[in-house]
Scaffold this motif. Structure first.
Motif, PDB file in Angstrom:
ATOM      1  N   LEU A  59      99.612  48.180  30.139  1.00  0.00           N
ATOM      2  CA  LEU A  59     100.512  49.277  30.483  1.00  0.00           C
ATOM      3  C   LEU A  59     101.045  49.997  29.246  1.00  0.00           C
ATOM      4  O   LEU A  59     101.188  51.222  29.236  1.00  0.00           O
ATOM      5  CB  LEU A  59     101.678  48.760  31.324  1.00  0.00           C
ATOM      6  CG  LEU A  59     101.341  48.349  32.755  1.00  0.00           C
ATOM      7  CD1 LEU A  59     102.555  47.719  33.420  1.00  0.00           C
ATOM      8  CD2 LEU A  59     100.849  49.534  33.552  1.00  0.00           C
ATOM      9  N   SER A  60     101.327  49.251  28.192  1.00  0.00           N
ATOM     10  CA  SER A  60     101.916  49.886  27.011  1.00  0.00           C
ATOM     11  C   SER A  60     100.880  50.408  26.017  1.00  0.00           C
ATOM     12  O   SER A  60     101.098  51.430  25.382  1.00  0.00           O
ATOM     13  CB  SER A  60     102.864  48.910  26.305  1.00  0.00           C
ATOM     14  OG  SER A  60     102.137  47.814  25.799  1.00  0.00           O
ATOM     15  N   ASP A  61      99.734  49.732  25.872  1.00  0.00           N
ATOM     16  CA  ASP A  61      98.757  50.108  24.845  1.00  0.00           C
ATOM     17  C   ASP A  61      97.428  50.613  25.400  1.00  0.00           C
ATOM     18  O   ASP A  61      96.538  50.966  24.626  1.00  0.00           O
ATOM     19  CB  ASP A  61      98.462  48.902  23.930  1.00  0.00           C
ATOM     20  CG  ASP A  61      99.686  48.423  23.185  1.00  0.00           C
ATOM     21  OD1 ASP A  61     100.683  49.168  23.139  1.00  0.00           O
ATOM     22  OD2 ASP A  61      99.648  47.292  22.674  1.00  0.00           O
ATOM     23  N   ARG A  62      97.264  50.603  26.698  1.00  0.00           N
ATOM     24  CA  ARG A  62      96.021  51.005  27.363  1.00  0.00           C
ATOM     25  C   ARG A  62      94.819  50.153  26.952  1.00  0.00           C
ATOM     26  O   ARG A  62      93.682  50.594  26.969  1.00  0.00           O
ATOM     27  CB  ARG A  62      95.724  52.482  27.147  1.00  0.00           C
ATOM     28  CG  ARG A  62      96.761  53.408  27.689  1.00  0.00           C
ATOM     29  CD  ARG A  62      96.122  54.707  28.115  1.00  0.00           C
ATOM     30  NE  ARG A  62      97.085  55.657  28.595  1.00  0.00           N
ATOM     31  CZ  ARG A  62      97.421  55.783  29.870  1.00  0.00           C
ATOM     32  NH1 ARG A  62      96.889  55.001  30.759  1.00  0.00           N
ATOM     33  NH2 ARG A  62      98.288  56.683  30.244  1.00  0.00           N
ATOM     34  N   SER A  63      95.096  48.938  26.530  1.00  0.00           N
ATOM     35  CA  SER A  63      94.036  47.971  26.224  1.00  0.00           C
ATOM     36  C   SER A  63      94.643  46.574  26.327  1.00  0.00           C
ATOM     37  O   SER A  63      95.850  46.409  26.293  1.00  0.00           O
ATOM     38  CB  SER A  63      93.468  48.204  24.826  1.00  0.00           C
ATOM     39  OG  SER A  63      94.453  47.948  23.848  1.00  0.00           O
ATOM     40  N   TYR A  64      93.752  45.605  26.447  1.00  0.00           N
ATOM     41  CA  TYR A  64      94.209  44.227  26.508  1.00  0.00           C
ATOM     42  C   TYR A  64      94.339  43.658  25.104  1.00  0.00           C
ATOM     43  O   TYR A  64      93.710  44.125  24.167  1.00  0.00           O
ATOM     44  CB  TYR A  64      93.240  43.372  27.329  1.00  0.00           C
ATOM     45  CG  TYR A  64      93.291  43.683  28.808  1.00  0.00           C
ATOM     46  CD1 TYR A  64      94.451  43.490  29.537  1.00  0.00           C
ATOM     47  CD2 TYR A  64      92.170  44.157  29.477  1.00  0.00           C
ATOM     48  CE1 TYR A  64      94.502  43.760  30.892  1.00  0.00           C
ATOM     49  CE2 TYR A  64      92.208  44.425  30.834  1.00  0.00           C
ATOM     50  CZ  TYR A  64      93.377  44.236  31.531  1.00  0.00           C
ATOM     51  OH  TYR A  64      93.429  44.504  32.874  1.00  0.00           O
ATOM     52  N   ALA A  65      95.158  42.636  24.972  1.00  0.00           N
ATOM     53  CA  ALA A  65      95.431  42.027  23.674  1.00  0.00           C
ATOM     54  C   ALA A  65      94.429  40.912  23.383  1.00  0.00           C
ATOM     55  O   ALA A  65      94.047  40.160  24.276  1.00  0.00           O
ATOM     56  CB  ALA A  65      96.844  41.452  23.653  1.00  0.00           C
ATOM     57  N   THR A  66      94.039  40.808  22.132  1.00  0.00           N
ATOM     58  CA  THR A  66      93.235  39.669  21.693  1.00  0.00           C
ATOM     59  C   THR A  66      94.175  38.492  21.448  1.00  0.00           C
ATOM     60  O   THR A  66      95.402  38.633  21.499  1.00  0.00           O
ATOM     61  CB  THR A  66      92.476  40.005  20.403  1.00  0.00           C
ATOM     62  OG1 THR A  66      93.429  40.269  19.368  1.00  0.00           O
ATOM     63  CG2 THR A  66      91.551  41.192  20.588  1.00  0.00           C
ATOM     64  N   LYS A  67      93.602  37.356  21.148  1.00  0.00           N
ATOM     65  CA  LYS A  67      94.426  36.172  20.876  1.00  0.00           C
ATOM     66  C   LYS A  67      95.328  36.420  19.668  1.00  0.00           C
ATOM     67  O   LYS A  67      96.507  36.058  19.679  1.00  0.00           O
ATOM     68  CB  LYS A  67      93.516  34.963  20.639  1.00  0.00           C
ATOM     69  CG  LYS A  67      94.246  33.666  20.420  1.00  0.00           C
ATOM     70  CD  LYS A  67      93.259  32.515  20.262  1.00  0.00           C
ATOM     71  CE  LYS A  67      93.964  31.216  19.988  1.00  0.00           C
ATOM     72  NZ  LYS A  67      93.031  30.086  19.867  1.00  0.00           N
ATOM     73  N   THR A  68      94.799  37.069  18.645  1.00  0.00           N
ATOM     74  CA  THR A  68      95.587  37.360  17.444  1.00  0.00           C
ATOM     75  C   THR A  68      96.724  38.319  17.750  1.00  0.00           C
ATOM     76  O   THR A  68      97.856  38.120  17.302  1.00  0.00           O
ATOM     77  CB  THR A  68      94.669  37.953  16.351  1.00  0.00           C
ATOM     78  OG1 THR A  68      93.552  37.092  16.173  1.00  0.00           O
ATOM     79  CG2 THR A  68      95.408  38.127  15.052  1.00  0.00           C
ATOM     80  N   THR A  69      96.439  39.360  18.522  1.00  0.00           N
ATOM     81  CA  THR A  69      97.478  40.332  18.889  1.00  0.00           C
ATOM     82  C   THR A  69      98.559  39.675  19.736  1.00  0.00           C
ATOM     83  O   THR A  69      99.743  39.921  19.552  1.00  0.00           O
ATOM     84  CB  THR A  69      96.858  41.505  19.657  1.00  0.00           C
ATOM     85  OG1 THR A  69      95.760  42.030  18.920  1.00  0.00           O
ATOM     86  CG2 THR A  69      97.868  42.599  19.906  1.00  0.00           C
ATOM     87  N   LEU A  70      98.130  38.833  20.648  1.00  0.00           N
ATOM     88  CA  LEU A  70      99.082  38.143  21.522  1.00  0.00           C
ATOM     89  C   LEU A  70      99.992  37.227  20.714  1.00  0.00           C
ATOM     90  O   LEU A  70     101.210  37.210  20.915  1.00  0.00           O
ATOM     91  CB  LEU A  70      98.309  37.341  22.572  1.00  0.00           C
ATOM     92  CG  LEU A  70      99.078  36.842  23.773  1.00  0.00           C
ATOM     93  CD1 LEU A  70      99.592  38.006  24.600  1.00  0.00           C
ATOM     94  CD2 LEU A  70      98.195  35.957  24.624  1.00  0.00           C
ATOM     95  N   THR A  71      99.412  36.489  19.772  1.00  0.00           N
ATOM     96  CA  THR A  71     100.205  35.606  18.918  1.00  0.00           C
ATOM     97  C   THR A  71     101.148  36.415  18.029  1.00  0.00           C
ATOM     98  O   THR A  71     102.289  36.026  17.812  1.00  0.00           O
ATOM     99  CB  THR A  71      99.276  34.726  18.054  1.00  0.00           C
ATOM    100  OG1 THR A  71      98.391  34.025  18.927  1.00  0.00           O
ATOM    101  CG2 THR A  71     100.059  33.729  17.241  1.00  0.00           C
ATOM    102  N   GLY A  72     100.666  37.553  17.536  1.00  0.00           N
ATOM    103  CA  GLY A  72     101.498  38.407  16.697  1.00  0.00           C
ATOM    104  C   GLY A  72     102.666  39.032  17.428  1.00  0.00           C
ATOM    105  O   GLY A  72     103.660  39.417  16.819  1.00  0.00           O
ATOM    106  N   SER A  73     102.564  39.121  18.748  1.00  0.00           N
ATOM    107  CA  SER A  73     103.654  39.722  19.526  1.00  0.00           C
ATOM    108  C   SER A  73     104.713  38.706  19.927  1.00  0.00           C
ATOM    109  O   SER A  73     105.634  39.022  20.665  1.00  0.00           O
ATOM    110  CB  SER A  73     103.088  40.395  20.778  1.00  0.00           C
ATOM    111  OG  SER A  73     102.624  39.421  21.677  1.00  0.00           O
ATOM    112  N   GLY A  74     104.556  37.449  19.459  1.00  0.00           N
ATOM    113  CA  GLY A  74     105.579  36.445  19.722  1.00  0.00           C
ATOM    114  C   GLY A  74     105.171  35.354  20.681  1.00  0.00           C
ATOM    115  O   GLY A  74     105.964  34.468  20.975  1.00  0.00           O
ATOM    116  N   TYR A  75     103.947  35.398  21.178  1.00  0.00           N
ATOM    117  CA  TYR A  75     103.494  34.357  22.091  1.00  0.00           C
ATOM    118  C   TYR A  75     103.147  33.097  21.301  1.00  0.00           C
ATOM    119  O   TYR A  75     102.486  33.164  20.276  1.00  0.00           O
ATOM    120  CB  TYR A  75     102.260  34.816  22.881  1.00  0.00           C
ATOM    121  CG  TYR A  75     101.642  33.719  23.695  1.00  0.00           C
ATOM    122  CD1 TYR A  75     102.234  33.304  24.883  1.00  0.00           C
ATOM    123  CD2 TYR A  75     100.492  33.068  23.269  1.00  0.00           C
ATOM    124  CE1 TYR A  75     101.681  32.284  25.630  1.00  0.00           C
ATOM    125  CE2 TYR A  75      99.932  32.047  24.020  1.00  0.00           C
ATOM    126  CZ  TYR A  75     100.527  31.668  25.191  1.00  0.00           C
ATOM    127  OH  TYR A  75      99.982  30.654  25.924  1.00  0.00           O
TER     128      TYR A  75
END
Length: 129
Positions: A59-75
Motif C-alpha cells: 500500500l505504501s510503496d507499491r511493491s513487496y518488501a524483501t527480507k532485508t527491507t523488512l528487517t530494516g523497517s524494524g521487523y
C-alpha cells in the motif's frame, strides 16, 4: 518374637519401574509431537504477521518488501522461532507484484517439513495448515 521390617520388596519396586517405563514410552512421543505442532503454529502465526507487513508495504510503496527491507523497517524474527525455522522471502519481478514466504524447518522440526505462504494466500503443505 520376630519383628517384621516394613518396606518395599524388590518385586514391588520392579513393578513400579515397569509401570513408569510404560507410561514414559507412551507419553514421550505424544509430548514431542505436541511440541512440534505448537512450534508449527507459532511459525504459521509469524508468517501471517509477515504477510500483514507485506500488505502494508504494498500500500505504501507499491511493491513487496524483501527480507532485508523488512528487517530494516524494524521487523525482528522471534528468537524462539529462529532455533527451529529459517525464513526467506522471495519477491516476484513481474508486472503484478507477488511474494512467497518460506519457513524451512531445522533441528527438531525437520520431520515437520517446510511451510510456504504466497501473496495469493496459497498455503503449503495443505495438510499442515
Amino acid at each position: 518374637m520376630s519383628t517384621r521390617t516394613r518396606g518395599f520388596t524388590l518385586i514391588e519396586l520392579m513393578i513400579v519401574v515397569a509401570v513408569v517405563a510404560i507410561l514414559a514410552a507412551v507419553g514421550f512421543p505424544s509430548y514431542t509431537r505436541y511440541i512440534i505442532n505448537a512450534n508449527r503454529s507459532a511459525a504459521q502465526s509469524q508468517m501471517m504477521e509477515i504477510a500483514s507487513r507485506q500488505q502494508q508495504f504494498l500500500l505504501s510503496d507499491r511493491s513487496y518488501a524483501t527480507k532485508t527491507t523488512l528487517t530494516g523497517s524494524g521487523y525482528t524474527f522471534p528468537p524462539e522461532l529462529s532455533n527451529r525455522y529459517d525464513y526467506s522471502i522471495n519477491v516476484g519481478t513481474g508486472t503484478v507484484p507477488a511474494y512467497t514466504i518460506t519457513f524451512s524447518a531445522k533441528g527438531a522440526q525437520l520431520g515437520d517439513g517446510d511451510l510456504t505462504l504466497t501473496s495469493e494466500g496459497v498455503k503449503s503443505p495443505a495438510g499442515k495448515w
